[in-house]
Every structure is written in structure tokens, then in C-alpha cells.
Design an enzyme around this catalytic site. Structure first.
Site, PDB file in Angstrom:
ATOM      1  N   ASP A   1       0.843  -1.189   0.000  1.00  0.00           N
ATOM      2  CA  ASP A   1       0.000   0.000   0.000  1.00  0.00           C
ATOM      3  C   ASP A   1       0.884   1.247   0.000  1.00  0.00           C
ATOM      4  O   ASP A   1       1.693   1.435   0.900  1.00  0.00           O
ATOM      5  CB  ASP A   1      -0.893  -0.013   1.243  1.00  0.00           C
ATOM      6  CG  ASP A   1      -2.008   1.014   1.173  1.00  0.00           C
ATOM      7  OD1 ASP A   1      -1.812   2.078   0.551  1.00  0.00           O
ATOM      8  OD2 ASP A   1      -3.087   0.761   1.755  1.00  0.00           O
TER       9      ASP A   1
ATOM     10  N   LYS B   1      -2.015  -7.709 -14.785  1.00  0.00           N
ATOM     11  CA  LYS B   1      -2.716  -6.656 -15.540  1.00  0.00           C
ATOM     12  C   LYS B   1      -2.550  -5.303 -14.856  1.00  0.00           C
ATOM     13  O   LYS B   1      -2.541  -4.257 -15.517  1.00  0.00           O
ATOM     14  CB  LYS B   1      -4.190  -7.007 -15.684  1.00  0.00           C
ATOM     15  CG  LYS B   1      -4.962  -7.102 -14.383  1.00  0.00           C
ATOM     16  CD  LYS B   1      -6.412  -7.481 -14.622  1.00  0.00           C
ATOM     17  CE  LYS B   1      -7.193  -7.575 -13.316  1.00  0.00           C
ATOM     18  NZ  LYS B   1      -8.607  -7.972 -13.538  1.00  0.00           N
TER      19      LYS B   1
END
Length: 227
Positions: free
Chosen positions: A129, A201
Site C-alpha cells: 500500500d 494486468k
């Protein structure tokens, strides 16, 4: 969770996963600990093998692919997000993986309390994060005290692999790891992107948006034992 994730959880969590809260002496999964209260991988995997730990496995795409590519090693993924763990359980079932287990809980507590010093053959933290607001940077995982803890859990010669697509976080990661005396950077800086790290992706999208990934591959030096 999606219905598929929930079904995988119901089928496999008790066998393949554990909550950190239960992983304590006297806890429900104390059978997975050694006499010192540390994780005993042989009790969970049924064999003795190199152990690699991943912090923040997300939805598990990379985690499952790396475990499948290295069947001779055992892998533990630490994650707090139940849907991600459910998705990873689906991937484990689909690929019939036998060398991957899941822990739900705070990774720093896992490392501090449940992983023995000098025991890991590898530790990876991919795309943690970023906490993009400057006032939140103190919440980022990669801090000097945390990197020192990570280094102490690696055995000499083992690798700490960090990756991010956030430029200022990458620079901070390099600064922190350069200052950790137990770690050596054989590349002298960011490493070439390893071909074996699966390209997701999300990474492809980040590159298209002008945010290339940066990898740091650090090696635990001999000596300076953990605690």
C-alpha cells in the site's frame, strides 16, 4: 467474498489457512508451532523444505504462479483481506498446489512473533500500500525498523525482494534498505525486472500510465544474527 471465493474458503481454509489470532501457544492452531512458539513449517507442509514468505498477496495471482514455478520450496502468504485469501484458495485448488499456505493477520506481528530468526529462504513484498498522501507515509510498511525485522528473519544468503510502481516509495525503499547493515544490494541500486516475476494486468496498466515498476533484490549478509 464472491460465492466462488466463499465456497473455496469453506472447502479449504481449515486445511490451508490459519488466523494469526489462533497461531499462539495454547491457541486453536498451536499444532503449527514449535516448542519456542514459532511457526513450524514441517508441521504444516508435512516436509522439510526452503520456506519463502510473501507479505500482502492481494488477489494471489503472482503468489500462486510463483509457488507453481517452485514446487521444491514451500510458500506462506500473509494477507488481511478475506476476498483476496478466498481468491488465492481458488487458485490453489485450480492448480492443485500443495506447497502454499495462507496466514491472515498483521505481517509485522507474524514476523516478530511467529517466524524464527535466520529461517526464511526468501521474503517478498510486491506493491505494498503506497499511502500516497505525505502525512500518511509513516504508515508505509517499508520503514527502517520493519526492514531490520525482515532482514533478521532471513537466513544468510537469502533474498528480500521488494517491488513498487510508486516512484517516491521506490526511492524510499532503496534508502531504507541501503542503510540496513544486514542487507547487501548486489545490483548497487534497482535491479533489472526479473523475467520470472509474473506480469499482472495491474502492472501493465501502471506502465501504460507512466508508472514503471522498480525491483530491489537484497541479499542477507552472513553474520549479524537475528533476534
Amino acid at each position: 467474498m464472491t460465492p466462488g471465493q466463499q465456497r473455496a474458503w469453506d472447502r479449504s481454509w481449515e486445511r490451508l489457512g490459519a488466523d494469526l489470532a489462533d497461531l499462539a501457544p495454547g491457541g486453536r492452531r498451536a499444532d503449527l508451532l514449535d516448542d519456542g512458539g514459532r511457526l513450524a513449517p514441517g508441521a504444516w507442509f508435512g516436509r522439510d523444505a526452503d520456506l519463502r514468505l510473501e507479505i500482502g498477496s492481494g488477489m494471489g495471482e503472482t503468489t500462486a504462479a510463483l509457488a507453481a514455478a517452485e514446487p521444491e520450496a514451500d510458500h506462506v502468504a500473509v494477507e488481511v483481506y478475506p476476498p483476496g485469501l478466498g481468491q488465492l484458495l481458488m487458485r490453489i485448488e485450480a492448480a492443485e498446489l500443495t506447497n502454499l499456505r495462507l496466514l491472515r493477520g498483521d505481517a509485522v506481528v507474524v514476523l516478530r512473533d511467529r517466524v524464527a530468526p535466520d529461517s526464511l529462504a526468501g521474503l517478498r513484498v510486491f506493491y505494498p500500500d503506497p499511502w500516497p498522501k505525505r502525512r500518511h507515509h509513516k504508515r508505509r510498511l517499508v520503514q527502517p525498523e520493519t526492514v531490520a525485522l525482515m532482514a533478521s528473519r532471513l537466513r544468510p544468503g537469502a533474498t528480500l525482494h521488494l517491488a513498487t510502481d510508486v516512484a517516491d516509495y521506490a526511492d524510499r525503499m532503496r534508502e531504507v534498505t541501503d542503510a540496513e547493515p544486514r542487507l547487501e544490494n548486489p545490483h548497487g541500486g534497482f535491479a533489472p525486472r526479473p523475467a520470472w516475476r509474473p506480469r499482472t494486468k495491474f502492472e501493465t496498466r501502471a506502465e501504460a500510465e507512466g508508472r514503471p515498476s522498480r525491483d530491489l533484490l537484497l541479499v542477507r549478509r552472513a553474520g549479524n544474527g537475528g533476534s
